[in-house]
Scaffold this motif. Structure first.
Motif, short mmCIF file in Angstrom:
data_model
loop_
_atom_site.label_atom_id
_atom_site.label_comp_id
_atom_site.label_asym_id
_atom_site.label_seq_id
_atom_site.Cartn_x
_atom_site.Cartn_y
_atom_site.Cartn_z
N PRO A 328 0.85 -1.19 0.00
CA PRO A 328 0.00 0.00 0.00
C PRO A 328 0.89 1.24 0.00
CG PRO A 328 0.21 -0.82 2.23
CD PRO A 328 1.00 -1.78 1.35
N ILE A 329 0.41 2.34 -0.52
CA ILE A 329 1.17 3.58 -0.51
C ILE A 329 1.30 4.09 0.92
CG2 ILE A 329 1.14 6.03 -1.18
CD1 ILE A 329 -0.18 5.18 -3.80
N THR A 330 2.51 4.43 1.32
CA THR A 330 2.75 5.03 2.63
C THR A 330 3.58 6.29 2.44
OG1 THR A 330 4.87 3.91 3.06
CG2 THR A 330 2.84 2.69 3.61
N GLU A 331 3.89 6.95 3.54
CA GLU A 331 4.67 8.17 3.47
C GLU A 331 6.11 7.89 3.01
OE1 GLU A 331 4.28 10.12 7.22
OE2 GLU A 331 2.20 10.67 6.88
N LYS A 332 6.52 6.60 3.04
CA LYS A 332 7.86 6.23 2.56
C LYS A 332 7.90 5.99 1.06
CE LYS A 332 9.50 3.82 6.75
NZ LYS A 332 10.03 2.51 7.22
N THR A 333 6.74 5.79 0.45
CA THR A 333 6.68 5.40 -0.95
C THR A 333 7.24 6.48 -1.88
OG1 THR A 333 4.69 4.09 -0.48
CG2 THR A 333 5.18 4.55 -2.79
N LYS A 334 8.04 6.05 -2.84
CA LYS A 334 8.56 6.98 -3.84
C LYS A 334 7.41 7.50 -4.69
CE LYS A 334 11.66 7.20 -7.84
NZ LYS A 334 12.55 6.42 -8.73
N VAL A 335 7.27 8.83 -4.74
CA VAL A 335 6.10 9.40 -5.42
C VAL A 335 6.19 9.20 -6.93
CG1 VAL A 335 5.64 11.14 -3.66
CG2 VAL A 335 7.16 11.70 -5.56
N VAL A 336 5.02 8.97 -7.54
CA VAL A 336 4.88 8.91 -8.99
C VAL A 336 3.92 10.02 -9.37
CG1 VAL A 336 4.01 7.55 -10.93
CG2 VAL A 336 5.37 6.44 -9.15
N GLN A 337 4.42 11.02 -10.06
CA GLN A 337 3.63 12.20 -10.40
C GLN A 337 3.88 12.59 -11.85
OE1 GLN A 337 5.20 14.90 -7.45
NE2 GLN A 337 3.64 14.34 -5.92
N HIS A 338 2.80 12.87 -12.60
CA HIS A 338 2.93 13.34 -13.97
C HIS A 338 3.52 14.74 -14.00
CE1 HIS A 338 -0.65 10.45 -14.92
NE2 HIS A 338 0.49 9.80 -14.69
N VAL A 339 3.05 15.58 -13.09
CA VAL A 339 3.61 16.93 -12.90
C VAL A 339 4.21 16.96 -11.49
CG1 VAL A 339 3.14 19.39 -12.80
CG2 VAL A 339 1.88 17.96 -14.41
N SER A 340 5.50 17.08 -11.41
CA SER A 340 6.18 16.99 -10.12
C SER A 340 5.80 18.15 -9.21
CB SER A 340 7.69 16.98 -10.32
OG SER A 340 8.37 17.08 -9.08
N ALA A 341 5.49 17.81 -7.94
CA ALA A 341 5.15 18.83 -6.97
C ALA A 341 6.33 19.77 -6.74
CB ALA A 341 4.73 18.18 -5.65
N GLU A 342 7.55 19.23 -6.84
CA GLU A 342 8.75 20.04 -6.61
C GLU A 342 8.99 21.04 -7.72
OE1 GLU A 342 11.94 17.34 -6.02
OE2 GLU A 342 11.22 16.59 -4.08
N SER A 343 8.42 20.79 -8.90
CA SER A 343 8.63 21.70 -10.03
C SER A 343 7.73 22.92 -9.99
CB SER A 343 8.39 20.95 -11.34
OG SER A 343 7.02 20.60 -11.49
N VAL A 344 6.75 22.89 -9.09
CA VAL A 344 5.80 24.00 -8.98
C VAL A 344 6.24 24.92 -7.85
CG1 VAL A 344 3.41 24.67 -8.53
CG2 VAL A 344 3.91 22.60 -9.84
N GLU A 345 6.52 26.17 -8.17
CA GLU A 345 6.98 27.11 -7.17
C GLU A 345 5.81 27.53 -6.28
OE1 GLU A 345 8.79 30.40 -9.08
OE2 GLU A 345 10.44 29.24 -9.95
N ASN A 346 6.10 27.57 -4.98
CA ASN A 346 5.07 27.99 -4.04
C ASN A 346 4.98 29.52 -3.93
OD1 ASN A 346 4.30 25.35 -3.38
ND2 ASN A 346 6.00 25.17 -1.93
#
Length: 346
Positions: A328-346
């Motif tokens: 199951p997905i947990t907080e340790k799981t390597k994220v799979v994202q089409h648009v990376s959250a890190e690429s979006v400036e806050n």
């Protein structure tokens, strides 16, 4: 000379009229094409919305029938039980009185042993957490659009094969669905948000609408499970082309609230209206799993997806045969994202 000049002017004017006509035609065609594109996007959004409503109506109808059958069966069982209680009450009481002390002693012994074994099991589990094994090939089965009449069937299959999965649920009002939110969590699966309404035209219309929908589904899950919900999946994924707003608006919203969103890199194919056989669904998964060290599989547990339920045992068996671990997905799981959250400036 004047006639020649006049003829030349008429020729130039004629060319200008033709040019204006061409320009008008081009503008008309461009406007017409743009209108068709807008109509197509609107129709796609409405189709998704109607599909979701159909799923809800279908599952409510199925659930009502199930509840009616359960109530009739319960009434019969209660009636039989009352007769048996009257006839056998005295004998049962005597047997119970004679065995209470013995049963209590046995229960205490088993409880002490269970506590010892449980403590050891937790230590062993912590030491052997598959999430920490960087070499292991990991597969995460995820189910969208539930809960529905198929959700418990899927959980029963997962239990049979000793597998835990992740369920991205939508908003529900009925007591059975609220109970399923809790059951998903209680049976050791991960529960995540998949929007409350699942209406693309609403939740993606503005940041305000997205926030209101997000708060509804988050509070509904947390009230039912008693646990904080930190996981989200965008309807259509973070790279969807239905949203009229830039998806970075909604990604920033989740980032600020420390909510992790997951997309997928493997699909079984049940997201489309095209009919697939159980073999097709299985082959779709197995053809792509080998491409990734971490595979997040998109599946659906909506009421109108019975083929997914039928295909699930075969999918699990084939994945296990590859040597991959199902988690199951947990907080340790390597994220799979089409648009990376890190690429979006806050």
């Amino acid at each position: 000379m004047d006639k020649k000049k006049q003829g030349l002017n008429e020729l130039l004017e004629h060319k200008k009229r033709i040019q204006r006509m061409k320009t008008g035609v081009i503008i008309f065609l461009l406007t017409w094409m743009l209108a068709l594109m807008l109509i197509s996007v609107t129709l796609i959004a409405k189709v998704h919305s109607l599909q979701n409503r159909i799923d809800i109506l279908t599952e409510n109808t199925i659930r009502s029938q199930q509840i009616g059958r359960q109530q009739n069966q319960t009434a019969k069982l209660n009636k039989v039980a009352s007769y048996e209680t009257v006839a056998n009450g005295e004998n049962t009481q005597k047997k119970q009185d004679g065995s209470i002390d013995k049963a209590q002693d046995t229960a205490n012994d088993e409880n002490d042993k269970s506590q010892d074994d449980g403590g050891n099991a937790e230590k062993e589990q912590a030491a052997l957490d598959p999430e920490d094994d960087e070499e292991a090939m990991k597969v995460y089965l995820t189910f969208d659009d539930g809960p529905s009449a198929n959700t418990r069937r899927i959980m029963d299959i997962l239990d049979k094969y000793g597998v835990k999965a992740t369920f991205f649920v939508t908003g529900r009002e009925d007591e059975e669905s609220l109970a399923l939110y809790k059951e998903i969590s209680d049976r050791g699966h991960t529960i995540g948000m998949h929007s409350y309404s699942h209406r693309y035209d609403v939740i993606y219309s503005s940041r305000k609408e997205f926030r209101q929908d997000f708060e509804l589904i988050k509070s509904r899950i947390e009230e039912a499970t008693g646990k904080d919900c930190w996981l989200y999946r965008f309807p259509g994924g973070s790279s969807n082309h239905v949203s009229t707003k830039d998806m970075s608006t909604f990604i920033r919203f989740l980032n600020k609230r420390q909510i992790t969103y997951f997309d997928w890199n493997v699909q079984c194919g049940d997201a489309t209206t095209r009919p697939y056989s159980t073999k097709d669904l299985t082959d779709n998964v197995m053809n792509d799993i080998g491409k990734y060290h971490t595979s997040v599989v998109l599946m659906h547990d909506a009421a109108n997806k019975p083929d997914t339920v039928e295909a699930l045992p075969g999918i699990i068996k084939k994945i296990k045969a590859t040597g991959a671990v199902l988690l199951p997905i947990t907080e340790k799981t390597k994220v799979v994202q089409h648009v990376s959250a890190e690429s979006v400036e806050n």
